[in-house]
Design an enzyme around this catalytic site. Structure first.
Site, PDB file in Angstrom:
ATOM      1  N   LYS A 139      38.290  41.377  50.531  1.00 29.35           N
ATOM      2  CA  LYS A 139      36.843  41.244  50.777  1.00 29.35           C
ATOM      3  C   LYS A 139      36.685  39.503  50.223  1.00 29.35           C
ATOM      4  O   LYS A 139      37.213  38.985  49.434  1.00 29.35           O
ATOM      5  CB  LYS A 139      35.954  41.855  49.601  1.00 29.35           C
ATOM      6  N   ARG A 199      44.689  40.965  43.864  1.00 26.58           N
ATOM      7  CA  ARG A 199      45.463  40.932  42.479  1.00 26.58           C
ATOM      8  C   ARG A 199      46.090  39.387  42.919  1.00 26.58           C
ATOM      9  O   ARG A 199      46.059  38.391  41.751  1.00 26.58           O
ATOM     10  CB  ARG A 199      46.549  41.668  42.333  1.00 26.58           C
ATOM     11  N   SER A 219      37.992  50.174  48.056  1.00 30.78           N
ATOM     12  CA  SER A 219      38.390  49.228  46.748  1.00 30.78           C
ATOM     13  C   SER A 219      39.504  48.190  47.155  1.00 30.78           C
ATOM     14  O   SER A 219      40.524  48.590  47.855  1.00 30.78           O
ATOM     15  CB  SER A 219      38.748  50.248  45.758  1.00 30.78           C
ATOM     16  N   ALA A 220      39.576  47.118  46.488  1.00 32.67           N
ATOM     17  CA  ALA A 220      40.611  46.208  46.608  1.00 32.67           C
ATOM     18  C   ALA A 220      41.760  46.679  45.584  1.00 32.67           C
ATOM     19  O   ALA A 220      43.183  46.155  46.117  1.00 32.67           O
ATOM     20  CB  ALA A 220      40.155  44.891  46.113  1.00 32.67           C
ATOM     21  N   SER A 221      41.704  47.662  44.935  1.00 32.75           N
ATOM     22  CA  SER A 221      42.682  47.756  43.917  1.00 32.75           C
ATOM     23  C   SER A 221      43.914  48.536  44.343  1.00 32.75           C
ATOM     24  O   SER A 221      43.712  49.541  45.180  1.00 32.75           O
ATOM     25  CB  SER A 221      42.084  48.614  42.664  1.00 32.75           C
ATOM     26  N   ASN A 225      45.689  50.192  42.642  1.00 26.65           N
ATOM     27  CA  ASN A 225      45.905  51.101  41.445  1.00 26.65           C
ATOM     28  C   ASN A 225      44.833  52.328  41.435  1.00 26.65           C
ATOM     29  O   ASN A 225      44.436  53.350  40.582  1.00 26.65           O
ATOM     30  CB  ASN A 225      45.681  50.577  40.031  1.00 26.65           C
ATOM     31  N   THR A 274      36.731  48.953  34.681  1.00 35.44           N
ATOM     32  CA  THR A 274      38.130  48.809  34.376  1.00 35.44           C
ATOM     33  C   THR A 274      38.283  47.187  34.093  1.00 35.44           C
ATOM     34  O   THR A 274      39.323  46.717  33.831  1.00 35.44           O
ATOM     35  CB  THR A 274      39.091  49.081  35.585  1.00 35.44           C
ATOM     36  N   LYS A 332      36.410  39.350  39.459  1.00 31.78           N
ATOM     37  CA  LYS A 332      35.632  40.513  39.683  1.00 31.78           C
ATOM     38  C   LYS A 332      35.796  40.561  41.357  1.00 31.78           C
ATOM     39  O   LYS A 332      35.003  39.926  42.086  1.00 31.78           O
ATOM     40  CB  LYS A 332      34.404  40.776  39.286  1.00 31.78           C
ATOM     41  N   GLY A 333      36.185  41.915  41.893  1.00 30.14           N
ATOM     42  CA  GLY A 333      36.366  41.995  43.322  1.00 30.14           C
ATOM     43  C   GLY A 333      37.258  41.174  44.113  1.00 30.14           C
ATOM     44  O   GLY A 333      37.384  41.257  45.159  1.00 30.14           O
ATOM     45  N   GLU A 342      28.620  48.214  45.421  1.00 27.54           N
ATOM     46  CA  GLU A 342      29.337  47.164  45.109  1.00 27.54           C
ATOM     47  C   GLU A 342      28.663  46.384  43.810  1.00 27.54           C
ATOM     48  O   GLU A 342      27.452  46.166  43.857  1.00 27.54           O
ATOM     49  CB  GLU A 342      29.400  46.359  46.327  1.00 27.54           C
ATOM     50  N   ASP A 343      29.620  46.165  43.113  1.00 34.97           N
ATOM     51  CA  ASP A 343      29.272  45.103  41.935  1.00 34.97           C
ATOM     52  C   ASP A 343      29.661  43.647  42.135  1.00 34.97           C
ATOM     53  O   ASP A 343      29.136  42.828  41.435  1.00 34.97           O
ATOM     54  CB  ASP A 343      30.012  45.431  40.739  1.00 34.97           C
ATOM     55  N   ASP A 360      32.728  51.177  45.850  1.00 33.25           N
ATOM     56  CA  ASP A 360      33.736  50.228  45.249  1.00 33.25           C
ATOM     57  C   ASP A 360      34.087  50.977  44.026  1.00 33.25           C
ATOM     58  O   ASP A 360      33.480  51.950  43.418  1.00 33.25           O
ATOM     59  CB  ASP A 360      33.022  48.925  44.933  1.00 33.25           C
ATOM     60  N   LEU A 361      35.567  50.661  43.336  1.00 32.31           N
ATOM     61  CA  LEU A 361      35.754  51.339  42.167  1.00 32.31           C
ATOM     62  C   LEU A 361      35.350  50.669  40.863  1.00 32.31           C
ATOM     63  O   LEU A 361      34.517  51.228  40.183  1.00 32.31           O
ATOM     64  CB  LEU A 361      37.186  51.661  42.584  1.00 32.31           C
ATOM     65  N   ASP A 362      36.264  49.599  41.041  1.00 30.53           N
ATOM     66  CA  ASP A 362      35.977  48.819  39.377  1.00 30.53           C
ATOM     67  C   ASP A 362      34.683  48.273  39.358  1.00 30.53           C
ATOM     68  O   ASP A 362      34.158  47.327  40.030  1.00 30.53           O
ATOM     69  CB  ASP A 362      37.072  47.607  39.524  1.00 30.53           C
TER      70      ASP A 362
END
Ligand code: BG6
Ligand code: MG
Length: 214
Positions: free
Chosen positions: A150, A54, A119-121, A123, A22, A50-51, A174-175, A14-16
């Site tokens: 997710k 948008r 990632s869900a992002s 960006n 971020t 979180k996760g 994952e966070d 995962d990214l963020d």
């Protein structure tokens, strides 16, 4: 255990909140939008986003503010928040990487592990480029490539397929609880990043990737 985690053929990140912090920029951008709409949005409220995708984040924000809006207005607001968020992330650099993130990616690379982003992002590409780590990923699956958020396993299954691996050959970092649930549903091993009480269901939980370097 740590040695075993590193020996999986595929690592999906995962990214963020795992590679980069971020969440603080998401928070500033959502708080600004809430203030324009006339209500206060706190850091505690931000935890709920979180996760979360948008669009779903905006729905939660509007719920907090007690507002009900038409779909066109929602699209306009999500766009407005994103423009503001992108302005924040446009100036980030490698110093925003979370402790141990880059070294852990290097360690996996040296071991021949295939690395993917899940990632869900929408960006993600921009963020990876700003952090100067985009080239380290063998596959990048982000919010532009998936239709189900997710805890649906789509993002991780696609990342695993792009690596040419089977789910039981991959471990997910994952966070967010929704992310752990997605990885479990995908049939993958899970490493939770954060507090054990926030991440039930994860195979192990650590405070950050730096713990896996030892
Ligand atoms: C996730 C974040 O990684 O991406 C969420 O944890 C965020 O907070 C989601 O809402 C979507 O991000 P973006 O960049 O497409 O708005
Ligand atoms: Mg995350």
């Amino acid at each position: 255990m740590k040695e075993r985690i590193r020996s999986y053929k595929g690592a999906i990140f995962d990214l963020d909140g795992v590679i980069v912090d971020t969440a603080k920029f998401h928070f500033l951008a959502w708080r600004e939008l809430a203030s324009q709409l006339g209500f206060v949005f706190t850091e505690e409220d931000n935890e709920r986003l979180k996760g979360v995708s948008r669009v779903r984040s905006l729905e939660i924000l509007l719920e907090i503010g007690g507002l009900q809006l038409a779909d066109e207005e929602k699209i306009e607001l999500a766009d407005r928040k994103n423009k503001n968020y992108v302005e924040y992330i446009s100036s980030i650099d490698e110093s925003e990487l979370l402790p141990g993130a880059k070294d852990y990616l290097l360690l996996l690379k040296a071991k021949g592990v295939s690395i993917a982003l899940g990632s869900a992002s929408k960006n993600a590409d921009l963020i990876l480029s700003k952090l100067n780590i985009r080239h380290m990923f063998d596959a990048i699956v982000d919010g532009n490539k998936v239709s189900k958020a997710k805890p649906d396993p789509e993002v991780f299954l696609l990342a695993c397929a792009e690596l040419g691996l089977k789910p039981d050959e991959c471990v997910v970092y994952e966070d967010a609880l929704a992310g752990i649930q997605a990885a479990v549903a995908a049939g993958m091993k899970t490493v939770g990043i954060g507090k054990p009480s926030h991440l039930p269901g994860a195979d192990i939980v650590i405070a950050g990737l730096h713990e896996l370097l030892l």
